[in-house]
Design a protein around this motif. Structure first.
Motif, PDB file in Angstrom:
ATOM      1  N   LEU A   1       1.336   7.823 -10.660  1.00 45.94           N
ATOM      2  CA  LEU A   1       0.279   6.799 -10.604  1.00 45.94           C
ATOM      3  C   LEU A   1      -0.998   7.930 -10.112  1.00 45.94           C
ATOM      4  CD1 LEU A   1       1.771   3.600  -9.499  1.00 45.94           C
ATOM      5  CD2 LEU A   1       1.034   4.365 -11.855  1.00 45.94           C
ATOM      6  N   ARG A   2      -0.838   8.604  -8.922  1.00 47.47           N
ATOM      7  CA  ARG A   2      -1.726   9.596  -7.984  1.00 47.47           C
ATOM      8  C   ARG A   2      -2.130  10.320  -8.976  1.00 47.47           C
ATOM      9  NH1 ARG A   2       0.288  11.906  -3.001  1.00 47.47           N
ATOM     10  NH2 ARG A   2      -2.026  12.143  -2.540  1.00 47.47           N
TER      11      ARG A   2
ATOM     12  N   LEU B   1       9.429   7.348  -5.448  1.00 50.33           N
ATOM     13  CA  LEU B   1       8.508   8.550  -5.160  1.00 50.33           C
ATOM     14  C   LEU B   1       7.886   9.107  -6.349  1.00 50.33           C
ATOM     15  CD1 LEU B   1      10.074   9.827  -2.072  1.00 50.33           C
ATOM     16  CD2 LEU B   1       8.108   8.224  -2.158  1.00 50.33           C
ATOM     17  N   GLN B   2       8.462   9.221  -7.560  1.00 52.29           N
ATOM     18  CA  GLN B   2       8.322   9.941  -8.524  1.00 52.29           C
ATOM     19  C   GLN B   2       7.119   9.113  -9.400  1.00 52.29           C
ATOM     20  OE1 GLN B   2      12.037  10.293 -10.397  1.00 52.29           O
ATOM     21  NE2 GLN B   2      12.180  12.598  -9.581  1.00 52.29           N
ATOM     22  N   ARG B   3       7.428   7.771  -9.400  1.00 55.55           N
ATOM     23  CA  ARG B   3       6.549   6.861 -10.091  1.00 55.55           C
ATOM     24  C   ARG B   3       5.242   6.808  -9.468  1.00 55.55           C
ATOM     25  NH1 ARG B   3       4.072   2.278  -9.389  1.00 55.55           N
ATOM     26  NH2 ARG B   3       4.794   1.878  -7.351  1.00 55.55           N
TER      27      ARG B   3
ATOM     28  N   VAL C   1       0.985  -1.103  -0.136  1.00 51.05           N
ATOM     29  CA  VAL C   1      -0.034   0.217  -0.086  1.00 51.05           C
ATOM     30  C   VAL C   1       0.964   1.447  -0.052  1.00 51.05           C
ATOM     31  CG1 VAL C   1      -1.616   1.361   1.212  1.00 51.05           C
ATOM     32  CG2 VAL C   1      -1.831  -1.144   1.425  1.00 51.05           C
ATOM     33  N   GLY C   2       0.593   2.141  -1.053  1.00 48.87           N
ATOM     34  CA  GLY C   2       1.574   3.363  -1.033  1.00 48.87           C
ATOM     35  C   GLY C   2       2.845   2.981  -1.908  1.00 48.87           C
ATOM     36  N   PRO C   3       3.830   3.856  -1.754  1.00 46.01           N
ATOM     37  CA  PRO C   3       4.995   3.725  -2.541  1.00 46.01           C
ATOM     38  C   PRO C   3       5.971   2.572  -1.833  1.00 46.01           C
ATOM     39  CG  PRO C   3       5.130   5.600  -1.175  1.00 46.01           C
ATOM     40  CD  PRO C   3       3.724   5.115  -1.133  1.00 46.01           C
TER      41      PRO C   3
END
Length: 74
Positions: free
Chosen positions: A69-70, A63-65, A44-46
């Motif tokens: 997605l968000r 984090l960039q990926r 769940v999450g990065p």
């Protein structure tokens, strides 16, 4: 921005939870909660990395990926 985010040109850079949360514009406890409800094979999450010391780090690339997605989901 915090000192941890000064060099955003290194995608393999590892950030602490507070810096990762600042990058994603969220509270650090959100990342902590996401980690606590993640299971093997279902994050769940990065994604995060656990160092040999037991410290948690997030790669800037991940984090960039995740931020991308968000944005796509919004």
């Amino acid at each position: 921005m915090s000192a941890d985010l000064n060099d955003l040109s290194a995608p393999d850079r590892l950030l602490k939870t507070t810096a990762a949360a600042a990058y994603l514009d969220m509270h650090p406890m959100t990342l902590v909660k996401w980690r606590s409800c993640s299971e093997p094979g279902k994050t769940v999450g990065p994604k995060w990395t656990v160092l040999a010391t037991g410290s948690i780090r997030y790669s800037l690339h991940e984090l960039q990926r995740f931020a991308g997605l968000r944005q796509e989901a919004a």
